[in-house]
Design a protein around this motif. Structure first.
Motif, PDB file in Angstrom:
ATOM      1  N   UNK A 246       0.856  -1.191   0.000  1.00 12.27           N
ATOM      2  CA  UNK A 246       0.000   0.000   0.000  1.00 12.27           C
ATOM      3  C   UNK A 246       0.891   1.239   0.000  1.00 12.27           C
ATOM      4  N   UNK A 247       0.515   2.224  -0.802  1.00 11.61           N
ATOM      5  CA  UNK A 247       1.252   3.483  -0.797  1.00 11.61           C
ATOM      6  C   UNK A 247       0.364   4.605  -0.258  1.00 11.61           C
ATOM      7  N   UNK A 248       0.854   5.841  -0.302  1.00 12.70           N
ATOM      8  CA  UNK A 248       0.080   6.955   0.263  1.00 12.70           C
ATOM      9  C   UNK A 248      -1.221   7.183  -0.499  1.00 12.70           C
ATOM     10  N   UNK A 249      -1.228   6.881  -1.809  1.00 15.87           N
ATOM     11  CA  UNK A 249      -2.464   7.042  -2.593  1.00 15.87           C
ATOM     12  C   UNK A 249      -3.508   6.020  -2.161  1.00 15.87           C
ATOM     13  N   UNK A 250      -3.079   4.790  -1.882  1.00 17.32           N
ATOM     14  CA  UNK A 250      -4.001   3.752  -1.419  1.00 17.32           C
ATOM     15  C   UNK A 250      -4.673   4.173  -0.116  1.00 17.32           C
ATOM     16  N   UNK A 251      -3.871   4.694   0.812  1.00 13.45           N
ATOM     17  CA  UNK A 251      -4.435   5.170   2.081  1.00 13.45           C
ATOM     18  C   UNK A 251      -5.365   6.366   1.858  1.00 13.45           C
ATOM     19  N   UNK A 253      -7.191   6.963  -0.727  1.00 14.27           N
ATOM     20  CA  UNK A 253      -8.442   6.487  -1.328  1.00 14.27           C
ATOM     21  C   UNK A 253      -9.378   5.920  -0.261  1.00 14.27           C
ATOM     22  N   UNK A 254      -8.851   5.088   0.637  1.00 14.42           N
ATOM     23  CA  UNK A 254      -9.718   4.481   1.657  1.00 14.42           C
ATOM     24  C   UNK A 254     -10.182   5.530   2.667  1.00 14.42           C
ATOM     25  N   UNK A 255      -9.303   6.462   3.027  1.00 17.61           N
ATOM     26  CA  UNK A 255      -9.676   7.523   3.975  1.00 17.61           C
ATOM     27  C   UNK A 255     -10.737   8.439   3.368  1.00 17.61           C
ATOM     28  N   UNK A 256     -10.526   8.849   2.110  1.00 16.74           N
ATOM     29  CA  UNK A 256     -11.519   9.728   1.461  1.00 16.74           C
ATOM     30  C   UNK A 256     -12.834   8.992   1.239  1.00 16.74           C
ATOM     31  N   UNK A 257     -12.756   7.653   1.062  1.00 16.26           N
ATOM     32  CA  UNK A 257     -13.983   6.858   0.942  1.00 16.26           C
ATOM     33  C   UNK A 257     -14.807   6.917   2.205  1.00 16.26           C
ATOM     34  N   UNK A 258     -14.158   6.755   3.353  1.00 17.55           N
ATOM     35  CA  UNK A 258     -14.867   6.863   4.637  1.00 17.55           C
ATOM     36  C   UNK A 258     -15.435   8.271   4.817  1.00 17.55           C
ATOM     37  N   UNK A 259     -14.635   9.269   4.482  1.00 18.72           N
ATOM     38  CA  UNK A 259     -15.079  10.663   4.635  1.00 18.72           C
ATOM     39  C   UNK A 259     -16.265  10.968   3.729  1.00 18.72           C
ATOM     40  N   UNK A 260     -16.178  10.523   2.471  1.00 21.79           N
ATOM     41  CA  UNK A 260     -17.257  10.780   1.514  1.00 21.79           C
ATOM     42  C   UNK A 260     -18.545  10.078   1.864  1.00 21.79           C
ATOM     43  N   UNK A 261     -18.458   8.988   2.634  1.00 23.45           N
ATOM     44  CA  UNK A 261     -19.654   8.255   3.050  1.00 23.45           C
ATOM     45  C   UNK A 261     -20.102   8.602   4.467  1.00 23.45           C
ATOM     46  N   UNK A 262     -19.545   9.684   5.013  1.00 19.42           N
ATOM     47  CA  UNK A 262     -19.987  10.166   6.324  1.00 19.42           C
ATOM     48  C   UNK A 262     -19.527   9.327   7.499  1.00 19.42           C
ATOM     49  N   UNK A 263     -18.512   8.480   7.319  1.00 21.60           N
ATOM     50  CA  UNK A 263     -18.013   7.630   8.405  1.00 21.60           C
ATOM     51  C   UNK A 263     -16.762   8.295   8.994  1.00 21.60           C
ATOM     52  N   UNK A 276       0.558   3.855  12.635  1.00 21.69           N
ATOM     53  CA  UNK A 276       1.074   2.674  13.330  1.00 21.69           C
ATOM     54  C   UNK A 276       1.532   1.571  12.390  1.00 21.69           C
ATOM     55  N   UNK A 277       1.238   1.716  11.088  1.00 19.20           N
ATOM     56  CA  UNK A 277       1.560   0.660  10.139  1.00 19.20           C
ATOM     57  C   UNK A 277       3.078   0.536   9.961  1.00 19.20           C
ATOM     58  N   UNK A 278       3.601  -0.617  10.356  1.00 20.00           N
ATOM     59  CA  UNK A 278       5.040  -0.868  10.227  1.00 20.00           C
ATOM     60  C   UNK A 278       5.370  -1.322   8.806  1.00 20.00           C
ATOM     61  N   UNK A 279       4.452  -2.081   8.205  1.00 26.68           N
ATOM     62  CA  UNK A 279       4.709  -2.649   6.878  1.00 26.68           C
ATOM     63  C   UNK A 279       4.771  -1.580   5.799  1.00 26.68           C
ATOM     64  N   UNK A 280       3.784  -0.653   5.812  1.00 24.73           N
ATOM     65  CA  UNK A 280       3.679   0.314   4.709  1.00 24.73           C
ATOM     66  C   UNK A 280       4.726   1.423   4.776  1.00 24.73           C
ATOM     67  N   UNK A 281       5.022   1.892   6.004  1.00 23.77           N
ATOM     68  CA  UNK A 281       6.012   2.953   6.198  1.00 23.77           C
ATOM     69  C   UNK A 281       5.730   4.173   5.309  1.00 23.77           C
ATOM     70  N   UNK A 282       4.473   4.580   5.274  1.00 20.90           N
ATOM     71  CA  UNK A 282       4.101   5.773   4.501  1.00 20.90           C
ATOM     72  C   UNK A 282       3.529   6.811   5.448  1.00 20.90           C
ATOM     73  N   UNK A 283       3.644   8.038   5.042  1.00 23.06           N
ATOM     74  CA  UNK A 283       3.120   9.148   5.830  1.00 23.06           C
ATOM     75  C   UNK A 283       1.949   9.777   5.097  1.00 23.06           C
ATOM     76  N   UNK A 284       1.006  10.346   5.835  1.00 26.22           N
ATOM     77  CA  UNK A 284      -0.185  10.901   5.186  1.00 26.22           C
ATOM     78  C   UNK A 284       0.161  12.028   4.227  1.00 26.22           C
ATOM     79  N   UNK A 285      -0.450  11.986   3.047  1.00 25.97           N
ATOM     80  CA  UNK A 285      -0.268  13.071   2.087  1.00 25.97           C
ATOM     81  C   UNK A 285      -1.345  14.131   2.316  1.00 25.97           C
TER      82      UNK A 285
END
Length: 564
Positions: A246-251, A253-263, A276-285
């Motif tokens: 997973x890269x920063x774009x993947x995160x 997409x899922x974050x904006x999906x929750x936001x767009x659906x009011x969650x 907290x993700x150790x595997x991805x090692x990405x920072x929020x864009x």
């Protein structure tokens, strides 16, 4: 537009020394006087022309090179024509490239040139030119000219399908992809997934994804995006957590999906998981941070929003227009309009989104005159308002009783800023007039609307009737609402019941409540949030799921005893 004529070529090459082409090359064009053309004394080697074109010169120099090619009769050299087409497309001169393409020196351009032309048009919204070229390419087979579409051709044409109004063309191209045996190709498959995701046809997107022999992060992210845009967050999460990388774009997409659906709670949980993700090692864009701030704004989570703001400052993240707008909105909705103002005042040149966020924030706090001051500053700085800006200004006027100012803005929004009033603007204006007691005028506005009034506008008017205790007009409005098939007790009849109650007409209240109960209309469950020590707690009507619900109920009983 015509191609350069010999005379124009002559004129373009008669330039002053300051216009000579060097473009980081040891070879330059000397200025050519009128008597030297068409003399053979001056000759630019074909290799030098090719080298200059390879460096993608700017428009003025490109025209001179093109002129030299015409003068020296190199226009029948396919390699130079190919380079010219590439150069014109590089400077977004699509029409010039298309003319060269149509007058290609060979029976057909090679597939590479077909591809770059199709790609140039595929980026344009609702453009049919890419399909015209694609059909022409397919018809070459009947003319015994063997130029066949390849992987890149299909990738570009499918991308163009995603920019159309209908999926029909995309389905036709998909059939051709299958016939060509390229559906499992990584690039073509990714384009198909993205196309179906754009049109929210997630079943077909998944079928393409499932048949691909090779997948990359774009394949997975496109499928997640398709589910998220379609409101299918369970499926989106299922795919997201199966992603090998997973890269920063993947995160995002899922974050904006929750936001767009009011969650909004899930947005913050997702952000915490990202950190907290150790595997991805990405920072929020930027997209993730904006969605998280928006979630904090909607939850009233001031501490969480403050933490995100601190993270932005400590990590030296540039406060772009989007981030500044989200910060202003978050602080305003969380009750800290003072901090929102500080952030706004630090922006060197606020754009329309910054102004709109500040105006809306001031309107939430009932600071109508301050909102108008910001709006006037916006106009003084020649920043034109958009539809959302006007909604914010009208709301500010409504909450502050500024009827004259609000009426002037509403009545002149089309003449001054070219903005045609939409249903939301009418709703704000009706609310403004209704709150101020101009009920008859508000009703006239509703009846004269060029758009059919929706249930929200009628309820705004009914709410004004309750405030000003106008039972006669309230009953008349109910008749209009019944014709719109209102959703029953969760809406207009509750307002009418409150209106009767405010007048002490308990018999009518009883009748309405009884009728509402007989229909047993299911309304949305009420929900509220509160932030305590940085943790956001969510409560619903008749909630029994909160881990501390027994303690909460005990405390409510204590309060009830004290109050009674």
């Amino acid at each position: 537009m015509r191609l350069l004529s010999w005379r124009k070529a002559n004129r373009l090459t008669c330039v002053k020394p300051k216009c000579r082409i060097c473009y980081s090359s040891t070879f330059t064009f000397p200025a050519i006087s009128q008597h030297q053309i068409p003399s053979q004394n001056f000759h630019t080697p074909r290799k030098e022309l090719s080298k200059l074109l390879h460096k993608r010169p700017p428009k003025s120099q490109l025209k001179q090179i093109h002129a030299q090619i015409l003068i020296q009769q190199h226009s029948s050299t396919a390699s130079l024509v190919n380079s010219l087409i590439h150069c014109y497309l590089h400077i977004k001169e699509v029409t010039s490239a298309r003319l060269l393409f149509l007058q290609y020196p060979l029976p057909s351009p090679p597939i590479l040139i077909w591809n770059v032309m199709i790609r140039a048009y595929c980026k344009l919204q609702n453009s049919s030119e890419s399909f015209s070229l694609f059909r022409h390419l397919l018809n070459l087979d009947h003319l015994t000219i063997r130029v066949l579409p390849d992987v890149y051709t299909f990738t570009f044409i499918v991308t163009s399908c995603a920019h159309q109004r209908s999926v029909v063309q995309g389905r036709i191209v998909h059939v051709l992809v299958v016939r060509s045996g390229l559906e499992s190709n990584l690039f073509v498959g990714n384009s198909l997934i993205n196309m179906y995701a754009v049109f929210k046809i997630t079943d077909d997107a998944y079928k393409v994804f499932d048949r691909m022999s090779e997948r990359d992060v774009f394949s997975w992210t496109s499928l997640v995006c398709g589910y998220a845009n379609n409101g299918e967050m369970y499926q989106a999460c299922e795919v997201f957590y199966k992603m090998p990388v997973r890269n920063d774009v993947s995160w995002a997409v899922i974050v904006s999906g929750f936001s767009g659906n009011g969650k909004y709670m899930e947005v913050l949980l997702c952000l915490n998981e990202m950190f907290c993700s150790i595997e991805d090692k990405v920072r929020p864009n930027e997209a993730v941070l904006v969605c998280a701030l928006s979630a904090c704004a909607n939850l009233g989570a001031l501490e969480q929003g403050n933490w995100i703001h601190t993270y932005i400052k400590r990590n030296g993240i540039h406060e772009s227009s989007n981030i500044s707008t989200a910060l202003i909105d978050m602080y305003a909705k969380c009750g800290r309009i003072d901090i929102a103002r500080l952030i706004f005042n630090r922006i060197p040149r606020p754009d329309v989104h910054n102004f709109t966020s500040m105006i809306s924030g001031l309107s939430y706090h009932g600071l109508g005159e301050h909102a108008l001051t910001v709006f006037n500053r916006m106009l003084d700085e020649n920043v034109n308002p958009n539809e959302v800006t006007i909604i914010g200004v009208l709301n500010a006027c409504s909450h502050s009783g500024l009827v004259e100012e609000g009426s002037s803005i509403f009545n002149n929004m089309e003449n001054l800023w070219g903005l045609e009033p939409q249903i939301e603007h009418y709703g704000c204006y009706v609310d403004l007039l209704g709150r101020a007691g101009y009920l008859e005028k508000a009703l006239e506005v509703v009846k004269s609307m060029h758009i059919k009034p929706d249930i929200v506008i009628w309820r705004a008017l009914l709410s004004a009737c309750r405030i000003h205790r106008n039972i006669f007009l309230g009953n008349g409005i109910i008749d209009f609402i019944k014709q719109l098939n209102s959703d029953g007790p969760s809406g207009s009849e509750v307002l009418l019941s409150n209106l009767y109650a405010s007048l002490g007409n308990w018999e009518k209240v009883s009748e309405l409540r009884k009728a509402m109960g007989q229909r047993k209309t299911q309304s949305d469950i009420g929900c509220s949030w509160i932030e305590v020590n940085g943790v956001v707690h969510e409560f619903r009507v008749a909630d029994k799921l909160h881990p501390q619900i027994l303690e909460v109920l005990d405390k409510l009983n204590e309060l009830w005893i004290v109050l009674s």
